[in-house]
Design an enzyme around this catalytic site. Sequence first.
Site, PDB file in Angstrom:
ATOM      1  CG  PHE A 132      -1.772  -1.135   1.562  1.00  0.00           C
ATOM      2  CD1 PHE A 132      -3.097  -0.947   0.893  1.00  0.00           C
ATOM      3  CD2 PHE A 132      -1.353  -2.300   2.263  1.00  0.00           C
ATOM      4  CE1 PHE A 132      -4.075  -2.078   1.117  1.00  0.00           C
ATOM      5  CE2 PHE A 132      -2.397  -3.258   2.174  1.00  0.00           C
ATOM      6  CZ  PHE A 132      -3.613  -3.272   1.985  1.00  0.00           C
ATOM      7  CG  ASP A 133       1.077   5.884  -1.674  1.00  0.00           C
ATOM      8  OD1 ASP A 133       1.983   6.108  -1.216  1.00  0.00           O
ATOM      9  OD2 ASP A 133       0.379   6.634  -2.064  1.00  0.00           O
TER      10      ASP A 133
END
Length: 268
Positions: A132-133
């Site tokens: 995930f960012d």
Amino acid sequence: MTPFTIAVSSCALFRQENGETALGVAYPLVKALKMVNQSMSEMDPTVEEWFKIVVIPTNMDHFKKSVENYNLKIEIACEKPILEHLEEIKPILFLSTNAQNVREAISAGYGAATMFQQDYDEHSDEELRVAFDGDGVLFSDESEKVTAKKGLEAFCQNERDKEDTSLALGPLSMFFKALVQLQKSHKKSPIRTYLVTSRGTTSPGIRALKTLKENNLEINEAFFLCGAHKGPVLKAINPHIFFDDQKKHVALQNRVIGAHVPYGVRNK
């Protein structure tokens, strides 16, 4: 336990190649989720499945044939408008190659991302890897708004000032929470999570980690890149999927499967 529902459009699960149907960019994730179901059910036979995968068809006749050809045991939804599907099944995640459908889902409050049909490397069959960012994905875009309005220096000052103030959670937080819950329920859970963010290691990174801690969200590995290119790190991780709110970061860098989350100020 009620299973977590993952909705996948058939256009993401399959693709057309020279008139023939081939497995699409969402297939590695679907396969890994089914592996998690199998592995977790062996640890806890009282639960049949942890993830319920519902495929939303874009062409019912073609889709049913594809499912039969690949012997995929997945639930098929009937044809109706996308938001009616989502309201009915209430998924924690919706994936599609149709950007408009994904934007509608995001606007309606669902965690969703657009996938892009391209080639990718083979993935682990023993472990589900999800990357995930941070901002605009796991977290809200509140800090990105500062950057957009006042610049990078103002962003850094904002993070120093608010280092002990948790960020609001973002559109993919429900999916992340589900992964964390399954990891905590079984020590040998075949799930591994990653945070790959452009934030630096000082106050911006500290604020991100404190936000996760205060929400009881454990991440397996966190990479704070200080604005450096994400490609090499993602290549090394080789996740089944990587979520980012910027298209330039999810263009399957180094044959890595990326998914664009059209949320926040970067997507106005």
